[in-house]
Enzyme design. Structure first.
Site, PDB file in Angstrom:
ATOM      1  N   GLY A 149       0.824  -1.208   0.000  1.00  0.00           N
ATOM      2  CA  GLY A 149       0.000   0.000   0.000  1.00  0.00           C
ATOM      3  C   GLY A 149       0.855   1.253   0.000  1.00  0.00           C
ATOM      4  O   GLY A 149       2.077   1.207   0.193  1.00  0.00           O
ATOM      5  N   CYS A 150       0.216   2.362  -0.206  1.00  0.00           N
ATOM      6  CA  CYS A 150       0.955   3.628  -0.325  1.00  0.00           C
ATOM      7  C   CYS A 150       1.549   4.042   1.022  1.00  0.00           C
ATOM      8  O   CYS A 150       2.757   4.264   1.139  1.00  0.00           O
ATOM      9  CB  CYS A 150       0.061   4.712  -0.906  1.00  0.00           C
ATOM     10  SG  CYS A 150      -1.549   4.896  -0.125  1.00  0.00           S
ATOM     11  N   TYR A 151       0.708   4.150   2.050  1.00  0.00           N
ATOM     12  CA  TYR A 151       1.252   4.482   3.368  1.00  0.00           C
ATOM     13  C   TYR A 151       2.290   3.449   3.809  1.00  0.00           C
ATOM     14  O   TYR A 151       3.363   3.805   4.303  1.00  0.00           O
ATOM     15  CB  TYR A 151       0.137   4.555   4.414  1.00  0.00           C
ATOM     16  CG  TYR A 151      -0.782   5.753   4.327  1.00  0.00           C
ATOM     17  CD1 TYR A 151      -0.281   7.055   4.400  1.00  0.00           C
ATOM     18  CD2 TYR A 151      -2.155   5.590   4.188  1.00  0.00           C
ATOM     19  CE1 TYR A 151      -1.129   8.151   4.338  1.00  0.00           C
ATOM     20  CE2 TYR A 151      -3.012   6.689   4.136  1.00  0.00           C
ATOM     21  CZ  TYR A 151      -2.498   7.965   4.216  1.00  0.00           C
ATOM     22  OH  TYR A 151      -3.329   9.050   4.169  1.00  0.00           O
TER      23      TYR A 151
END
Lengths: 344, 344, 344, 344
Positions: A149-151
């Site tokens: 995921g991005c985070y």
């Protein structure tokens, strides 16, 4: 030259795959699926692609057609890759899943956070978590990749050198993260309107966010002790970009933190340790696959502050997916990912 | 492979040249000058260039060093190219000037608008106006190119088919133009602060703007009659992009305007005529060298409305400069200019 | 002290009425209706109203309850006021309609633009067009007000002095208008997302927009000849504000245009003619009921350019509605509308 | 009715004082000084003030004229109030200083952070720190007020209930703060240009920021133990607003945190404790003097997260200054500060 398909191409990670792959000399996008937009040409929906994909149109998902591809990207909501990945793998097609479907190794934990049974627990053992800075060798031979995921990408890359070196207390980590609005996807929600989200800043999910277990799992892989992490994401009035501000408490005299980070990432093509004292800006990675990092130790005290920025749609999604594909197919890891960030 | 220099590289058109040339397989940037930043590495000023230009540093302008280049770009305030171009040309170095120094053929008119004597009137005859859609053949053999201004590019490409075909009255043209703030340059001005320029819209220069005589000259070249043009630029709260909304009055039954535009630009690599009824968005060309155009005839009346969008830093400056260089050196016209716009 | 109700209070004009009326010493908001949000407190939906309306909640529309009010505002999609206004008027409740329902005097023209039969043609004769600068006296005694649209307000106030004085050709008018995104309402549309609408500019409705017949009617009321108007609206990346750039062609030597504008608006509390040479910014009216205007005659030629800015939610909607209410009930015209614009 | 002067009125806190005081029924602004703009009318510099201050012009600072005022605000860079405050106080004029000059009680610490000798150490004992939620009674009788900084206001109000109750460890506090760009002032700096600061997020001053000692002093006043605070400010692409995300570690079972906050602030007119589970948005206080706060305890663990938002120019500067003035002169504490935030 390989042929690839994209499942669920109408969202932001889908169009970003198309934008980046238009510059990839060894990849041809042969199929892109969308139930809602079947028949529509991608360049009619995304005029920036005019001249690059003048004939490619969205099609109904078709496992047979997808199974003829060398690789298929899933740029879908969770649950979709569960249903299709197995059949594709059986056909010899490699799967690169940008959704959350295969990120957590524990199917029960997945079910708790996503409120539904895990649809393909039998594939979990073979799925490789596609963070090249942690798992490059496994990625090279993987058939099924769970793109982080991005985070989680921004947070893990920021903590990695500290945790591997055992310098900070893994039970007292605080990740204060700020994301542009594309992180919320292309869905038509009132809260994402320009009139609502610009000229404002707010936290969300302070009580618990789906990226929390993924980050915890990743940080746990870096060292042997239990991870205690407080993760607060914030919505920021900009299109792209994640800025992770990472706090941790030193448990030992750390030596030269700058050197630690530089050495850890010396051979990483997409992690850039900025000079000591820097404050990386998210715009310095706009449209680009790099994670830029700076490490600070305010007042020479016990708290280390790491600043880590990525473009959520590139290193946080589609760019990292292509980096994985490059590794899986033996291409140069940079291929298709060379362009500098758009700045200003 | 050719060697190029950039004079005045600290502004937005300078860094945009570096960004684009980083992807150009036949160009090596060997020198970049800036009096104020001499000695500073370009990647220290522009972190998006880290990993692309790790050693290139700003240097004092030096005619001898620049004269060793195959081509030199001027990304300077007006007046600078006047002073240096002649010597470079004498050395066989080709000059591509992004400033206004050689855009007007009439030295006196230049002096009136820029409040100083013209510094190199003897070069005006040889200077070629670098709008490939008008002057491609001359550009191929030119030694000195005057790259068109940003507004002039958007306006001329929008009016070109109508004026060449003699369908509209050239004495009654209205160009209402909207520009992002990079059009105002990188100078530290209060009016360009985010706190002043965002969440607001305003016109400026309604009484007269320096791009007016350039546009008038260009429109005059398209047909034989005197040009009467009202040009009102507006400052728009965005970083990049120009949107020109162009009004003209039909003097004859025009036939199929859509077909007229499509045919005129059928072979132009960087002009995209959108489908009938379209409203091009500036973001569809963000970071990209394309001009997208749509033509409307509201209520089938006598007014034609052309919508023309460009990225002011690319087709409106640095991208067009590279397109000129490609033509001058026999490279593919697309070289280094292939990447799709960044959208979202 | 009067009691008022608001029908359809969940949209931007509804919340703006609440914001402004919170400062009005003679008005108490007793009811606000919304089918979808019935039961929800307004301050739970709009936290800026916490401390101002701590008990007011949305209710189901109820003609009897609304009929007990002194006045009712309609902040609804078109068609709703048609259905309810007659009954309210019969009860002696005055109606101030912010929608388009009573703006066009010709029911057939209304039907053509809104694709449905007009629901209350019998009320058209009594409806007063609520532009105080044109119809102040009629407004004072009106029972039913059609509050002008946002674009029509900016455009009419800009052209009014020129057309009344007979100085320009009414058959050749061009209104190039730029609006912030709240003009598109609070509906969840992909095109209005921050990720889609920011960092971009585009025209829309170039072929015909519903505000066109309203503007044409208003300009027709200012002088005796047929109106020919080209109207092109543009979406601008900001929350609030309209900038109208208005072009017209002189038919006579105009004398002192600045004086003409200043005299026409000398006694208007909410029209501010800026000093000669000015370029008004939309932010100078953010949150405020003023229309700021500047008039230019480029190069002393035949084209007059008027720059007219308003806040689309205030002078373009809710503020003007309250200005009308003040006139109808004999309050000071400024009441509740005193606060300076928020700048920066 | 009292007469007030403003020293240094050209910056953002100066114009914000003018905007707010235009609505204050008991205050008349009689003088505003600026060396650089002496002679210019304030409404020529700030067109939003047209119609509100049509004659007030900037004047040269003049201690005699200022000494005739009931109160004088300093909206100046640090050091200016040091030089003038003493003389004004001697004349019986009360001083409300928005700069940092009298915020730190320790002159030596002030000198270290501001790199110059303290210019008026003899006034420090009498200066009252103008945070009404801590020092209301002292403010009422004060002659010299040090208005708190923007970050310090948001951070102190967020931590206050926890620290007073002794529930968290004061030696392990982390304040991750995000500010709009007006926090950087109206100076013409490249880093504050829209083209540089929009579409981006970055930390700054991670190694130490001038607000740190002020916050430390304030938190120290709330409880008896030494304060250990890590403070990282971030620049956010918006005009106004501060979002403080405050982390602390519980040292005891806290009971009902929501009730603790609600009770502490039950009688505070400008602190709004949001319902449990809320995430306050900065836009909910845009232009308004309220601090909105929410408290979270993620996963019922040992970390408390407080979200605290203010408008940096209002509760973080000019609004709080007026709140202090209201207390000093016996006006209603809300006077001139009633208007709801501008949202959307």
């Amino acid at each position: 030259m390989i042929n690839v398909g994209i499942v669920g191409g109408t969202g932001y990670t889908g169009v970003e795959l198309l934008r980046l792959l238009a510059q990839h000399p060894q990849v041809s996008v042969k199929a892109i699926t969308s139930r809602s937009e079947a028949g529509v040409k991608v360049c009619d929906m995304y005029p920036n692609l005019r001249g690059h994909y003048d004939t490619l149109a969205f099609s109904e998902p078709d496992a047979k057609a997808l199974g003829a591809m060398d690789a298929v990207f899933f740029a879908t909501p969770h649950g979709v890759a569960h249903a299709l990945a197995g059949e594709l793998l059986a056909n010899g097609t490699r799967v690169i899943d940008l959704s959350a479907d295969f990120r957590l190794r524990d199917a029960d934990e997945w079910s708790r956070w996503y409120d539904q049974p895990h649809g393909a627990p039998e594939l979990l053992e073979e799925a490789v978590y596609g963070l090249p800075e942690m798992h490059r060798e496994k990625i090279k031979t993987a058939r099924l990749i769970a793109v982080p995921g991005c985070y989680p990408t921004a947070v893990q890359l920021g903590y990695l050198p500290l945790l591997e070196a055992g310098l900070v207390d893994p039970s007292q980590l605080i990740a204060d993260c700020k994301s542009g609005v594309t992180g919320a996807g292309r869905g038509a929600k009132v809260a994402s309107l320009l009139a609502e989200a610009s000229e404002s800043m707010k936290a969300y999910g302070a009580g618990g966010h789906r990226h929390l277990p993924e980050i915890r799992q990743g940080l746990g892989d870096m060292q042997p002790n239990p991870v205690g992490l407080t993760f607060v994401p914030h919505l920021t009035p900009m299109i792209r970009g994640i800025h992770a501000t990472l706090y941790s408490t030193l448990t030992a005299e750390p030596g030269d933190l700058q050197a630690l980070f530089e050495q850890r990432y010396a051979n990483e093509p997409f992690v850039d340790v900025m000079p000591a004292g820097s404050h990386p800006e998210t715009r310095s990675v706009k449209g680009n696959n790099t994670c830029r990092i700076a490490v600070h130790r305010p007042s020479n005290g016990n708290t280390v502050v790491v600043l880590s920025v990525i473009d959520n749609l590139v290193k946080g999604a589609s760019g990292q997916a292509i980096q994985n594909l490059n590794l899986m197919f033996g291409f140069d890891e940079h291929m298709g990912l060379n362009a500098p960030a758009l700045m200003p």
